[in-house]
Design an enzyme around this catalytic site. Structure first.
Site, short mmCIF file in Angstrom:
data_model
loop_
_atom_site.label_atom_id
_atom_site.label_comp_id
_atom_site.label_asym_id
_atom_site.label_seq_id
_atom_site.Cartn_x
_atom_site.Cartn_y
_atom_site.Cartn_z
N ARG A 36 48.30 -8.75 45.25
CA ARG A 36 48.88 -7.71 44.03
C ARG A 36 48.25 -8.88 42.71
NH1 ARG A 36 55.03 -6.40 47.06
NH2 ARG A 36 53.64 -4.26 46.84
N LYS A 203 59.54 8.42 59.99
CA LYS A 203 61.17 9.40 60.91
C LYS A 203 60.59 10.26 60.11
CE LYS A 203 64.43 5.75 61.71
NZ LYS A 203 65.92 5.55 60.78
N GLY A 355 52.49 1.31 51.46
CA GLY A 355 53.34 1.17 52.75
C GLY A 355 52.20 1.11 53.58
N GLY A 378 57.53 2.33 48.73
CA GLY A 378 58.16 2.93 47.63
C GLY A 378 58.09 4.16 46.86
P1 AMP Z 1 56.43 4.60 58.50
O1 AMP Z 1 57.71 3.54 57.96
O2 AMP Z 1 58.03 5.52 58.19
O3 AMP Z 1 55.98 4.91 57.46
O4 AMP Z 1 56.73 3.63 59.44
C1 AMP Z 1 55.97 3.24 60.06
C2 AMP Z 1 56.36 2.73 61.68
O5 AMP Z 1 55.83 4.03 62.71
C3 AMP Z 1 55.21 2.09 62.69
O6 AMP Z 1 55.50 0.75 62.00
C4 AMP Z 1 54.37 2.36 63.40
O7 AMP Z 1 54.55 1.47 64.85
C5 AMP Z 1 55.86 3.68 63.32
N1 AMP Z 1 55.06 4.52 64.87
C6 AMP Z 1 54.23 5.72 64.13
N2 AMP Z 1 54.40 6.46 64.85
C7 AMP Z 1 55.21 5.87 66.28
C8 AMP Z 1 55.85 6.57 67.33
N3 AMP Z 1 54.60 7.81 67.82
N4 AMP Z 1 56.45 6.48 67.71
C9 AMP Z 1 56.90 5.18 67.64
N5 AMP Z 1 57.46 4.14 66.47
C10 AMP Z 1 56.09 4.85 65.39
#
Ligand code: AMP
Length: 398
Positions: A36, A203, A355, A378
């Site tokens: 950064r 999610k 992210g 974010g």
């Molecule tokens: P996000 O912050 O929403 O982009 O989510 C990232 C996180 O999603 C990472 O830590 C991944 O390990 C998790 N992730 C990705 N695919 C899966 C999956 N199939 N099951 C559980 N966690 C997941």
């Protein structure tokens, strides 16, 4: 672009307030990743080379107690900046007051000063984070012009971005902020087609607004990662022990219907019985996932299906890993997608929206293969949601 940038303003002998994002990881007093700081150098060097007096400031961590202050002083960051600039940077361990004011008044053209963590002001009524009007006005009074180069906090209206901008005549974007506005903002406004969005991560609930906005803009939306399983459920499949948001199944159904075939899910997944790297990896078509397995990555058929679509793209926006990339055995999908994007770099604009997907690509050593990797997690998510980011809105128009 329509926003004023550092190139448009007169810097000579001016006291230039520069909001940077130096919220770097620090372990035992040592900076573990200075990316950064490195990313902010072009703006800082430009200001110094053009005769400005650089007054730098940033937040670092969260400040809720006096103890947090001791752990989150910017002094170590100021020292690193000085090394990278190969110039002294005068560090002032205050966020206001006479010591800071006289140091600023003694600054000469081409010299740099950094003051203490803006969130030290949060200890007394969250003045920074709640954009206390008196604080923004005070900081604005310390300089002649303001440059915002902190994209990572652009989705928040804080005293150190919006507060200052509203109290000063000249508020411009630094090079880093300009790059984010051009690549993310510009792409969303006017993408070269076909435009493919790739969404993953844990999610659905975190990405609903992104999906809704991109349904209006993208030609195809590929969905992988944990969030895919709520969609598989909505399609009538059983997902075993995979991540599932029961309360979002109906919404996923609606999105699929609304999407008119734009949303595409892969036809197979990589699974394991336990949530760990060493659990045996199996592959199943999405209509055959056993009860005792959980999907942790997209499968080989899905990878091929996604690659076929990616090959044709002229614009790709990617947010969220395709699987649990932290486990080497389930990083395959994320890695293959990253590689296929690197292959089309010459024909397409490829953007990673900060992210975890940015972290994944950097961790896999594939950062060079992309047109732009956003510096804000974010902030880039909210940008992809189609929101107006207050930190950008507060920069004056040309
Ligand atoms: P996000 O912050 O929403 O982009 O989510 C990232 C996180 O999603 C990472 O830590 C991944 O390990 C998790 N992730 C990705 N695919 C899966 C999956 N199939 N099951 C559980 N966690 C997941």
């Amino acid at each position: 672009m329509a926003k004023l940038t550092v190139r448009d303003i007169d810097l000579k002998n001016k006291k230039v307030l520069i909001r940077v994002d130096f919220n770097v990881p620090i372990k035992d007093g040592v900076i573990t990743d200075d990316n950064r700081i490195v990313q902010a150098l072009p703006t800082i060097n430009y200001v110094l080379d053009n005769g400005g007096k650089a007054i730098l400031f940033s937040h670092l961590g969260r400040i809720k107690t006096e103890e947090d202050k001791a752990k989150n002083s910017l002094e170590v960051v100021s020292n690193r900046l000085s090394e990278l600039l190969n110039k002294p940077v005068l560090f002032i361990n205050e966020t206001r007051g006479e010591k800071l004011e006289s140091a600023i008044n003694n600054l000469k053209s081409g010299e740099a000063l950094m003051f203490e963590n803006t969130r030290f002001e949060d200890l007394d009524g969250k003045k920074e984070s709640k954009n206390d009007p008196e604080l923004g006005k005070y900081w604005a009074s310390l300089g002649d012009v303001f440059i915002n180069d902190a994209f990572g906090t652009a989705h928040r209206a804080h005293a150190s971005n919006v507060g200052i901008s509203s109290n000063i005549d000249v508020a411009a974007a630094g090079f880093l902020l300009e790059k984010e506005i051009n690549f993310i903002g510009g792409t969303l406004e006017n993408p070269k087609r076909p435009m493919v969005a790739i969404l993953g991560g844990a999610k659905v609930s975190d990405k609903i607004l992104v999906i809704e906005n991109l349904l209006k803009i993208a030609d195809k939306i590929l969905i992988g990662g944990g969030m895919a399983f709520t969609f598989y459920k909505a399609m009538g499949y059983e997902v075993g022990k995979s991540l599932l948001e029961e309360d979002k199944v109906e919404l996923a159904k609606e999105l699929l219907e609304k999407s008119n075939g734009k949303i595409i899910l892969g036809s197979d997944v990589a699974t394991a019985k336990e949530f760990n790297n060493d659990s045996k990896r199996s592959f199943y078509n999405v209509d055959e996932i056993p009860n005792d397995e959980m999907g942790l990555d997209i499968g080989p058929k899905s990878i091929e299906e996604f690659k076929e679509i990616i090959k044709t793209a002229k614009t790709v926006v990617w947010n969220g890993p395709m699987g649990v990339f932290e486990f080497e055995n389930f990083a395959v999908g994320t890695k293959e997608i990253a590689l296929s994007l690197a292959e089309i770099k010459d024909q397409a604009t490829t953007i990673i929206g900060g992210g975890d997907s940015a972290a994944a690509v950097i961790q896999l050593g594939l950062a060079e293969g992309f047109t732009h990797i956003s510096t804000g997690g974010g902030a880039s998510l909210e940008y992809l949601e189609g929101k107006v980011l207050p930190g950008i809105a507060a920069v004056k128009d040309k």
